[in-house]
Design an enzyme around this catalytic site. Structure first.
Site, short mmCIF file in Angstrom:
data_model
loop_
_atom_site.label_atom_id
_atom_site.label_comp_id
_atom_site.label_asym_id
_atom_site.label_seq_id
_atom_site.Cartn_x
_atom_site.Cartn_y
_atom_site.Cartn_z
N ALA A 135 0.91 -1.35 0.21
CA ALA A 135 -0.04 0.01 0.17
C ALA A 135 0.87 1.33 -0.09
O ALA A 135 1.90 1.26 0.64
CB ALA A 135 -1.00 0.05 1.15
N THR A 136 0.20 2.33 -0.62
CA THR A 136 1.22 3.53 -0.83
C THR A 136 0.84 4.79 0.14
O THR A 136 1.07 4.73 1.32
CB THR A 136 1.33 3.75 -2.37
OG1 THR A 136 0.09 3.77 -2.85
CG2 THR A 136 2.16 2.74 -2.87
N THR A 137 0.44 5.92 -0.58
CA THR A 137 0.26 7.19 0.06
C THR A 137 -0.79 7.54 0.94
O THR A 137 -1.87 7.22 0.33
CB THR A 137 0.55 8.33 -1.27
OG1 THR A 137 1.73 7.68 -2.02
CG2 THR A 137 0.75 9.70 -0.51
#
Length: 279
Positions: free
Chosen positions: A53-55
């Site tokens: 998962a990122t931002t």
């Protein structure tokens, strides 16, 4: 007979004995293998075996605090999922999001939710906001072994401090490192692969005392800018109807914006960028 019950169908004695108000401490004593950081892992790096998962972004505003997250999960150079959710209500007055190994991260956030609920039931009161952040830091620290093998989880925690002297000071944000260090941030913060670009965007647009409506736009713009320069961050997807998750924590509790509300903000941001996409 269900596994774990005695011959009379009762739970083991450990479940009835008076003990700690920490669910994770109880679990570490009764079933340590259930904790995310306690599971044995094969030797070597495991970075590409799980979706990441990122931002995530968080912004303090006049009414409390806002948190938003993009919807993309990646596995190496592939998009593992386009509509993953990474921002959740931790309890009635706090929010938590995560970046890193999606499987471990989602499990850690669910465990954190149970931890806060368990404490409230045992003690009859909620933890302070700083206490909640410290409990989450302990969970991150317990995952250090997996983090050293490439399965790191880094959360972002924010909430409305019910003990604050004034509403405009009640919104607070806490960031963490993989070793369990916890740090209070001022105004805004971001984590994940697109955090550099998201922070730069918020740095230009954030103002102390910003309204919730303006903070929503700042958050969506920050995620848009992150997606523009970071391939692991997903921007608003008008064709599929996929938009960032936006949540707030105020004196009235936590609230999640509907997809229709977020769509309207995202479409306005895209329309403003039509003549100058990089601005």
């Amino acid at each position: 007979m269900p596994t774990g019950l005695d011959h009379l169908g009762r739970l083991p004695a450990a479940f009835h004995a008076a003990g700690t108000s920490s669910f994770t401490e109880f679990l570490s004593a009764v079933a340590p293998e259930m904790l995310p950081g306690r599971r044995p892992l094969p030797p070597g790096m495991a970075t590409d075996v799980s979706a990441h998962a990122t931002t995530i972004v968080a912004i303090t505003c006049a009414d409390g605090v806002l948190m938003g997250g993009d919807r993309r999960a990646t596995m190496g150079n592939l998009i593992a999922q386009r509509d993953i959710e990474k921002v959740f209500a931790a309890d009635a007055y706090s929010l938590v999001g995560m970046a890193g190994t999606a499987g471990f991260g989602l499990e850690m956030l669910r465990l954190f939710q149970v931890e806060l609920e368990h404490y409230e039931k045992i003690e009859g009161t909620m933890l302070s906001l700083e206490g909640k952040a410290n409990r989450l830091a302990t969970m991150v620290r317990n995952n250090l072994g997996a983090a050293m093998q490439g399965l790191a989880v880094v959360p972002l925690f924010a909430g409305f401090d019910v003990d604050a002297k004034s509403v405009d000071k009640a919104g607070r944000i806490f960031s963490f490192d993989v070793a369990g260090g916890v740090y209070e941030e001022r105004g805004y913060d971001s984590i994940g692969s697109g955090s550099l670009f998201a922070k730069s965007s918020m740095k230009k647009r954030y103002k102390p005392g910003i309204t919730t409506a303006d903070a929503v736009k700042v958050a969506v713009e920050a995620l848009y800018d992150a997606a523009d320069d970071d391939t692991a961050t997903g921007g608003p997807d008008l064709l599929r109807g996929i938009f960032p998750v936006i949540m707030t924590a105020t004196v009235e509790g936590t609230h999640r914006f509907t997809d229709e509300e977020t769509r309207a903000v995202a479409e306005a941001v895209i329309a403003e960028r039509a003549d100058n996409p990089g601005a």
